[in-house]
Scaffold this motif. Sequence first.
Motif, PDB file in Angstrom:
ATOM      1  N   LYS A 273       0.855  -1.184   0.000  1.00  0.00           N
ATOM      2  CA  LYS A 273       0.000   0.000   0.000  1.00  0.00           C
ATOM      3  C   LYS A 273       0.891   1.234   0.000  1.00  0.00           C
ATOM      4  O   LYS A 273       1.788   1.351   0.829  1.00  0.00           O
ATOM      5  CB  LYS A 273      -0.906   0.020   1.231  1.00  0.00           C
ATOM      6  CG  LYS A 273      -1.916  -1.109   1.300  1.00  0.00           C
ATOM      7  CD  LYS A 273      -2.766  -1.001   2.547  1.00  0.00           C
ATOM      8  CE  LYS A 273      -3.772  -2.137   2.645  1.00  0.00           C
ATOM      9  NZ  LYS A 273      -4.589  -2.039   3.880  1.00  0.00           N
ATOM     10  N   ARG A 274       0.626   2.153  -0.917  1.00  0.00           N
ATOM     11  CA  ARG A 274       1.474   3.344  -1.032  1.00  0.00           C
ATOM     12  C   ARG A 274       1.455   4.159   0.263  1.00  0.00           C
ATOM     13  O   ARG A 274       2.491   4.676   0.688  1.00  0.00           O
ATOM     14  CB  ARG A 274       1.029   4.215  -2.205  1.00  0.00           C
ATOM     15  CG  ARG A 274       1.992   5.363  -2.505  1.00  0.00           C
ATOM     16  CD  ARG A 274       1.617   6.089  -3.785  1.00  0.00           C
ATOM     17  NE  ARG A 274       2.671   6.994  -4.207  1.00  0.00           N
ATOM     18  CZ  ARG A 274       2.765   8.266  -3.811  1.00  0.00           C
ATOM     19  NH1 ARG A 274       1.847   8.771  -2.984  1.00  0.00           N
ATOM     20  NH2 ARG A 274       3.760   9.030  -4.234  1.00  0.00           N
ATOM     21  N   GLU A 275       0.277   4.261   0.912  1.00  0.00           N
ATOM     22  CA  GLU A 275       0.210   5.043   2.139  1.00  0.00           C
ATOM     23  C   GLU A 275       1.075   4.437   3.235  1.00  0.00           C
ATOM     24  O   GLU A 275       1.628   5.166   4.074  1.00  0.00           O
ATOM     25  CB  GLU A 275      -1.238   5.194   2.614  1.00  0.00           C
ATOM     26  CG  GLU A 275      -1.983   3.905   2.838  1.00  0.00           C
ATOM     27  CD  GLU A 275      -2.795   3.459   1.633  1.00  0.00           C
ATOM     28  OE1 GLU A 275      -3.873   2.865   1.842  1.00  0.00           O
ATOM     29  OE2 GLU A 275      -2.344   3.712   0.498  1.00  0.00           O
ATOM     30  N   ASP A 276       1.225   3.108   3.227  1.00  0.00           N
ATOM     31  CA  ASP A 276       2.097   2.470   4.210  1.00  0.00           C
ATOM     32  C   ASP A 276       3.566   2.692   3.875  1.00  0.00           C
ATOM     33  O   ASP A 276       4.408   2.820   4.770  1.00  0.00           O
ATOM     34  CB  ASP A 276       1.790   0.976   4.306  1.00  0.00           C
ATOM     35  CG  ASP A 276       0.478   0.697   5.023  1.00  0.00           C
ATOM     36  OD1 ASP A 276      -0.058   1.632   5.657  1.00  0.00           O
ATOM     37  OD2 ASP A 276      -0.012  -0.441   4.951  1.00  0.00           O
ATOM     38  N   THR A 279       4.327   5.998   5.229  1.00  0.00           N
ATOM     39  CA  THR A 279       4.529   5.889   6.680  1.00  0.00           C
ATOM     40  C   THR A 279       5.939   5.411   6.990  1.00  0.00           C
ATOM     41  O   THR A 279       6.613   5.942   7.890  1.00  0.00           O
ATOM     42  CB  THR A 279       3.504   4.921   7.290  1.00  0.00           C
ATOM     43  OG1 THR A 279       2.190   5.454   7.121  1.00  0.00           O
ATOM     44  CG2 THR A 279       3.779   4.698   8.776  1.00  0.00           C
TER      45      THR A 279
END
Length: 322
Positions: A273-276, A279
């Motif tokens: 996941k790009r958002e991870d 992070t």
Amino acid sequence: MKAIVQHKYGEPQDVLQLSDVAKPSVKDDEVLVRVRAASIHIGDVHMIRGRPSMMRPIFSMLKAKNGVPGTDIAGTVEEVGKSVTTLQPGDDVFGPCKGAFAEYVAVSADSVAPRPSNRSFEETSAIGTSALTALQALRDKGKVQPGHKVLVTGASGGVGTFAVQIAKSLGAEVTGVCSTRNLEMVRSIGADHVVDYTQQSFTEGDRRYDLILDNVGIQSMPDIRRVLTPGGKLLSNGAPVGGFVGGLGHPLKAMVTSLFVRQQGRPFVSLPKREDLITLTELAESGEVVPVMDRTFPLEQAPAALAHVGEGHAQGKTVITM
């Protein structure tokens, strides 16, 4: 372009060769990345060996079309597809992909994220599948909260070194399980307690854990349940892989057992996941997560690098440089 190519299953040094293959073309939603470094995940070795055998149909689907193995890269964007607006040529990025052991890869723009500004390409390539696995296991599946007691087996390995650090960033009290030679390293990355599995079993102590992240394939469920808190969880991320079924029986046994007792035992699979990834970039830039680097190899020595990881004694991440 130069790439490592595989045409059949077997040991890395027997079935991999450096070859010239066509540079990948870019679809509208993809970017072409010039690979600067590619880290090795233990799953890469399993796929090359084709173990366990029952997973081979899935391995075939996951492989790049040109037979190039590898799943984690860091590099520089050279070309963007017509519909890509988040990246442009010259951006340094990292993330999981197919066909990482090559000079260039085409990857979805949503699958990569900006490289941490304070990390080299080699270090950044290590922050891929292993770190994503640790983050999603601890934060999402394990629901780790400040004050929780977390135990990580295989704490000196690729996933384990990230798991120790990410658990600490979430406020947990962390115990790392590793061999004698890795005790000081595991302490240095933040473990509050370390257990030398060559001298004792962590199931023999008095500590109780809210979460155990198992990266090696624990076999004795009664012993594990004894050291879990009443609502504790066991997440299975690793197991022996030989034969047809390999170690898949271990996480499945844990899952079935959890149906009859309060403690949960679950197999775990991470998803990119790009958002991870973003992070993880933030954690790396803040210094809360620092990749533990084992060795680097040039592309032409990739078979030796994969064999080294396959032996199971790498300390942290092994990386291939271009």
